[in-house]
Design an enzyme around this catalytic site. Structure first.
Site, PDB file in Angstrom:
ATOM      1  N   ASP A  62       0.856  -1.178   0.000  1.00 25.36           N
ATOM      2  CA  ASP A  62       0.000   0.000   0.000  1.00 25.36           C
ATOM      3  C   ASP A  62       0.907   1.248   0.000  1.00 25.36           C
ATOM      4  OD1 ASP A  62      -2.899   1.095   0.488  1.00 25.36           O
ATOM      5  OD2 ASP A  62      -1.752   1.950   2.146  1.00 25.36           O
ATOM      6  N   HIS A  90      -7.084  -6.326  -1.033  1.00 30.42           N
ATOM      7  CA  HIS A  90      -6.032  -5.334  -0.794  1.00 30.42           C
ATOM      8  C   HIS A  90      -4.985  -5.772   0.223  1.00 30.42           C
ATOM      9  CE1 HIS A  90      -4.165  -1.439  -0.700  1.00 30.42           C
ATOM     10  NE2 HIS A  90      -4.411  -1.273   0.589  1.00 30.42           N
TER      11      HIS A  90
END
Length: 294
Positions: free
Chosen positions: A75, A270
Site C-alpha cells: 500500500d 487489498h
C-alpha cells in the site's frame, strides 16, 4: 530487509512474514511508520510527506548499522519503497511492492489528478474513499472490521467498484461498507484487537498525514516518479485489490527495467500479505534466493 506497512495498518501486518524470513536466515525488521502505532507524532504536518518517510527508512538502516537493504512495501509502504529506491538508490538492493505498482510522476499535483476519479456531485477528499477522522475514530473496532473486510477478497465482488464509483458523503463512508457476518479466515479477533487498540490510542491523524502531503513531494522532489527504479523488483497484487483494479501496470513495466515478475493472486483483495501469506512468502523467498544468492 525492511518491511513497510500501509494504511490503516501497523508493523503487525507483517506477522506472517517476519518468522519465515528469519528462519530463512534474513535479518528482517518491520517498523511502525511515522504517525502510526508506537511512533512519536511528527513535529509538523508536512513531516508526513512520503519523502520524509523514505528518509526515516534510511535513518533506520543507519541505526541498525546496515549499509543496504531490500525494501518490501505494501500500500503506501510500496509507494515509499519505490520513492526510497529513487531518492537513495545506493541504500536499496531490491524492491518488492505489494498492491501498489510504481507510478510515474503525474503532470499535475497528485490531489488534482485524484479529482478525476471522484464521481460528479461528490465532495473531494485526499483521504481514501473520502473517510474523515471523526468517523474513523468513533469506534476503532467497527472501523477496522468494516474497512478490512470491504477491501478484501472475501467481500462481494461488486463492492469495491461500487465504493469507488458511488462515493459516500463525508462522514458516512463506513456506513456504506457492510458489516461482515463473521471475520474472514485470515483476520482473527486478536488481529482485529491489535489494530483497533492501537488506533484507539493514537487516533488517525498521523496515519492520514501522508495523504495530506502528497503534493509537497510533487513540488519539491521532481525525481519521484521520474527517475525510475533500476534495482531488481518484484510485484505482487491481488486481482480484487482496488489498487490493481484501478491502477496501471504498464508505467511500472516501463520504468522498472529489472522487474523480474508480476504476480496477480486470484480472489485476493487489498491486504495481500495477510490474506495470502503462504503465496506471498513463497514468492518473496524465491525472489530473494534468485537475487541474493548466499
Amino acid at each position: 530487509m525492511v518491511l513497510v506497512h500501509g494504511f490503516p495498518e501497523l508493523w503487525y501486518s507483517w506477522r506472517h512474514q517476519l518468522p519465515v524470513l528469519a528462519a530463512a536466515g534474513y535479518h528482517a525488521v518491520a517498523p511502525d511508520l511515522r504517525g502510526y502505532g508506537s511512533t512519536d507524532p511528527s513535529g509538523s504536518d508536512d513531516g508526513y510527506a512520503p519523502s520524509n518517510m523514505a528518509a526515516d527508512l534510511v535513518g533506520l538502516l543507519n541505526a541498525l548499522g546496515a549499509d543496504k537493504a531490500v525494501l518490501v512495501g505494501h500500500d503506501w509502504g510500496a509507494n515509499i519503497a519505490w520513492a526510497c529506491a529513487e531518492l537513495y538508490p545506493e541504500r536499496v538492493v531490491a524492491v518488492v511492492a505489494l498492491g501498489v505498482p510504481y507510478r510515474s510522476r503525474p503532470p499535475v499535483p497528485p490531489t488534482e489528478a485524484l479529482r478525476q476519479f471522484v464521481p460528479a456531485g461528490s465532495d473531494f477528499s485526499p483521504y481514501p474513499l473520502g473517510v474523515t477522522e471523526p468517523e474513523l475514530e468513533a469506534d476503532t473496532h467497527r472501523t477496522m472490521r468494516r474497512f478490512m473486510y470491504a477491501l478484501s477478497g472475501d467481500a462481494p465482488p461488486d463492492l469495491v467498484p461500487r465504493l469507488f464509483n458511488e462515493r459516500a458523503a463525508p462522514g458516512s463512508v463506513l456506513d456504506s461498507m457492510p458489516e461482515p457476518g463473521k471475520l474472514p479466515g485470515w483476520l482473527s479477533d486478536a488481529d482485529l484487537d491489535e489494530y483497533a487498540q492501537a488506533y484507539a490510542r493514537t487516533g488517525f491523524r498521523g496515519a492520514l498525514g501522508v495523504y495530506r502531503n502528497q503534493d509537497q513531494d510533487w513540488v519539491e522532489h521532481l525525481e519521484i516518479g521520474s527517475v525510475g527504479v533500476a534495482q531488481p523488483a518484484l510485484f505482487i497484487g491481488g486481482r480484487r485489490d482496488p489498487a490493481v483494479l484501478f491502477g496501471k501496470l504498464e508505467p511500472m513495466e516501463a520504468a522498472v527495467p529489472n522487474l523480474r515478475r508480476i504476480v496477480l493472486l486470484p480472489n485476493c483483495g487489498h491486504w495481500t500479505q495477510q490474506e495470502r501469506p503462504h503465496d506471498v512468502n513463497f514468492e518473496l523467498l524465491d525472489f530473494l534466493q534468485r537475487e541474493l544468492p548466499s
